[in-house]
Scaffold this motif. Structure first.
Motif, PDB file in Angstrom:
ATOM      1  N   VAL A 196       5.445   3.466 -17.289  1.00  0.00           N
ATOM      2  CA  VAL A 196       4.900   2.248 -16.858  1.00  0.00           C
ATOM      3  C   VAL A 196       6.028   1.361 -16.592  1.00  0.00           C
ATOM      4  CG1 VAL A 196       3.531   0.168 -17.679  1.00  0.00           C
ATOM      5  CG2 VAL A 196       2.870   2.357 -18.228  1.00  0.00           C
ATOM      6  N   PRO A 197       6.992   0.935 -17.271  1.00  0.00           N
ATOM      7  CA  PRO A 197       8.122  -0.023 -16.794  1.00  0.00           C
ATOM      8  C   PRO A 197       8.859   0.583 -15.391  1.00  0.00           C
ATOM      9  CG  PRO A 197       8.322   0.601 -19.099  1.00  0.00           C
ATOM     10  CD  PRO A 197       7.335   1.373 -18.827  1.00  0.00           C
ATOM     11  N   LEU A 198       8.992   1.774 -15.438  1.00  0.00           N
ATOM     12  CA  LEU A 198       9.551   2.255 -14.333  1.00  0.00           C
ATOM     13  C   LEU A 198       8.486   2.162 -13.281  1.00  0.00           C
ATOM     14  CD1 LEU A 198      11.098   5.790 -15.466  1.00  0.00           C
ATOM     15  CD2 LEU A 198      12.412   3.588 -14.579  1.00  0.00           C
ATOM     16  N   ALA A 199       7.297   2.168 -13.448  1.00  0.00           N
ATOM     17  CA  ALA A 199       6.152   2.009 -12.169  1.00  0.00           C
ATOM     18  C   ALA A 199       6.544   0.589 -11.651  1.00  0.00           C
ATOM     19  CB  ALA A 199       4.969   2.376 -12.595  1.00  0.00           C
ATOM     20  N   LEU A 200       6.457  -0.355 -12.546  1.00  0.00           N
ATOM     21  CA  LEU A 200       6.931  -1.730 -12.212  1.00  0.00           C
ATOM     22  C   LEU A 200       7.936  -2.154 -11.202  1.00  0.00           C
ATOM     23  CD1 LEU A 200       5.287  -3.358 -15.401  1.00  0.00           C
ATOM     24  CD2 LEU A 200       4.090  -3.169 -13.270  1.00  0.00           C
ATOM     25  N   VAL A 201       9.106  -1.594 -11.993  1.00  0.00           N
ATOM     26  CA  VAL A 201      10.315  -1.708 -11.223  1.00  0.00           C
ATOM     27  C   VAL A 201      10.340  -0.801  -9.754  1.00  0.00           C
ATOM     28  CG1 VAL A 201      12.717  -1.344 -11.416  1.00  0.00           C
ATOM     29  CG2 VAL A 201      11.542  -2.303 -13.324  1.00  0.00           C
ATOM     30  N   GLY A 202       9.975   0.255  -9.956  1.00  0.00           N
ATOM     31  CA  GLY A 202       9.939   1.124  -8.654  1.00  0.00           C
ATOM     32  C   GLY A 202       9.001   0.497  -7.525  1.00  0.00           C
ATOM     33  N   PHE A 203       8.016  -0.129  -8.012  1.00  0.00           N
ATOM     34  CA  PHE A 203       6.930  -0.755  -7.073  1.00  0.00           C
ATOM     35  C   PHE A 203       7.630  -1.733  -6.261  1.00  0.00           C
ATOM     36  CE2 PHE A 203       4.010  -4.018  -5.879  1.00  0.00           C
ATOM     37  CZ  PHE A 203       3.000  -3.430  -5.173  1.00  0.00           C
ATOM     38  N   LEU A 204       8.362  -2.886  -7.038  1.00  0.00           N
ATOM     39  CA  LEU A 204       9.260  -3.998  -6.488  1.00  0.00           C
ATOM     40  C   LEU A 204      10.451  -3.525  -5.440  1.00  0.00           C
ATOM     41  CD1 LEU A 204       8.907  -6.492  -9.259  1.00  0.00           C
ATOM     42  CD2 LEU A 204       7.592  -6.376  -7.133  1.00  0.00           C
ATOM     43  N   LEU A 245       0.940  -1.378   0.087  1.00  0.00           N
ATOM     44  CA  LEU A 245      -0.180   0.030  -0.091  1.00  0.00           C
ATOM     45  C   LEU A 245       0.781   1.149  -0.095  1.00  0.00           C
ATOM     46  CD1 LEU A 245      -2.942  -0.908   2.506  1.00  0.00           C
ATOM     47  CD2 LEU A 245      -3.216  -0.506  -0.152  1.00  0.00           C
ATOM     48  N   TRP A 246       1.950   1.296   0.794  1.00  0.00           N
ATOM     49  CA  TRP A 246       2.835   2.498   0.804  1.00  0.00           C
ATOM     50  C   TRP A 246       3.502   2.762  -0.526  1.00  0.00           C
ATOM     51  CZ3 TRP A 246       2.829   6.444   3.866  1.00  0.00           C
ATOM     52  CH2 TRP A 246       2.265   6.430   5.174  1.00  0.00           C
ATOM     53  N   ALA A 247       4.022   1.485  -1.000  1.00  0.00           N
ATOM     54  CA  ALA A 247       4.721   1.529  -2.148  1.00  0.00           C
ATOM     55  C   ALA A 247       3.785   2.019  -3.361  1.00  0.00           C
ATOM     56  CB  ALA A 247       5.235  -0.003  -2.701  1.00  0.00           C
ATOM     57  N   ALA A 248       2.452   1.512  -3.552  1.00  0.00           N
ATOM     58  CA  ALA A 248       1.550   2.041  -4.547  1.00  0.00           C
ATOM     59  C   ALA A 248       1.232   3.606  -4.130  1.00  0.00           C
ATOM     60  CB  ALA A 248       0.144   1.137  -4.222  1.00  0.00           C
ATOM     61  N   ALA A 249       1.178   3.996  -3.189  1.00  0.00           N
ATOM     62  CA  ALA A 249       0.926   5.459  -2.897  1.00  0.00           C
ATOM     63  C   ALA A 249       1.951   6.502  -3.334  1.00  0.00           C
ATOM     64  CB  ALA A 249       0.831   5.533  -1.173  1.00  0.00           C
TER      65      ALA A 249
END
Length: 327
Positions: free
Chosen positions: A286-294, A262-266
């Motif tokens: 979009v790719p940065l968001a996926l990598v950044g989320f993990l 939840l914190w990562a998504a925010a």
């Protein structure tokens, strides 16, 4: 004595006298002097509240006035536009500002008088004492043999309103004693168990109303005594608290992962909102968001629980997505 202090003391004396009579009826010890001391009027509280509210309002007004004057002065920092309203740009604003502050103080003073008449200007860690005294008084009336069962229902419903003051006490006491995470965790855990002890006693009202009401009165008196004395980590003794039920490992892992996700998504969502207006292409975001989320999930878990635990938990995310669907 100042009239506001007189109003405050009158309210406190009324509440304490009712609780004292209830404690005497049930032969329960209530430390009246300590409770009265904890509920004393907090001097300087009106000044602090007035300053906290007045400073940002005055700063905002000054900034708006200065910005309006700058926008209405040709050749200045801001050039006036055809739609700029310059009617009040050169009007005197110092006197209206004083009038606004005086009006604001008069309104706040009236509200403060009403608050004092209800005993509210007290130290914030003493706030739970009022609902505890009320609980003691109501429990004594329910414990009488001739009381209708509907009063026991009202008492049971009243227990649910005790949870919020106890949770607020945990955060306020932790802040007052240094905002340390370990202390906050200890207080939250203890006060959650205290709330559970009241709920457990209230659940017995349907079976043995008199005994359960007396037990609630004993818990309320002991909790009020300890909070008034500043014993926030021992609001109720250990033997009065229910046993802690440990979470199952799977459920505990789920809570940790859910919190980190939840914190990562925010954070990722906030980054999107900042980068999108700057013209960053979606193909890159979009790719940065996926990598950044993990990466963000792993970082949060590592910071809280350590590297090995973060590695184990993040692997479970990959295992979830790669698992075959149930047959």
């Amino acid at each position: 004595m100042h009239p506001i202090l007189r109003l405050h003391h009158r309210y406190v004396d009324s509440r304490v006298a009712d609780a004292q009579a209830a404690a005497a009826e049930l032969e329960i010890v209530l430390e009246v002097n300590t409770i009265r001391s904890a509920l004393e009027y907090e001097r300087g509280s009106f000044r602090r509240v007035a300053l906290k509210l007045a400073i940002p309002v005055n700063v905002l007004i000054v900034v708006l006035v200065a910005g309006n004057r700058g926008a209405c002065r040709p050749g200045g920092t801001f050039e006036p536009t055809p739609t700029t309203d310059c009617t009040l740009a050169h009007a005197g604003w110092f006197t209206p500002l004083w009038a606004l502050n005086i009006t604001w103080l008069l309104i706040l003073g009236g509200v403060w008088v009403l608050a004092a008449a209800h005993g509210e200007p007290i130290p914030r860690c003493s706030k739970p004492i009022y609902p505890l005294l009320n609980l003691l008084t109501v429990s004594a009336s329910v414990a009488r043999p001739d009381t209708r069962y509907t009063e026991a229902i009202k008492l049971s419903q009243q227990i649910s309103r005790l949870g919020l003051p106890l949770r607020t006490l945990a955060s306020n006491a932790a802040a007052d004693f240094g905002r340390r995470r370990a202390l906050r965790s200890t207080l939250s855990t203890h006060l959650n168990r205290v709330d559970a002890a009241f709920i457990e006693a209230a659940d017995q009202l349907a079976g043995d109303r008199e005994a359960s009401a007396k037990r609630l009165a004993e818990l309320a008196a002991e909790a009020a005594n300890n909070i008034a004395a500043g014993r926030f980590t021992t609001v109720l003794p250990t033997q009065a608290l229910p046993e802690e039920t440990p979470l199952e490992p799977d459920r505990l892992d789920g809570r940790r992962l859910a919190t980190a996700c939840l914190w990562a998504a925010a954070v990722i969502t906030a980054s999107f909102l900042v980068l999108s207006p700057l013209g960053a292409p979606v193909e890159l975001l979009v790719p940065l968001a996926l990598v950044g989320f993990l990466v963000m999930v792993y970082t949060l878990l590592a910071f809280r629980y350590g590297l090995s635990e973060a590695t184990r938990l993040t692997r479970s995310i990959g295992g979830f997505f790669s698992a075959s669907p149930p047959v």
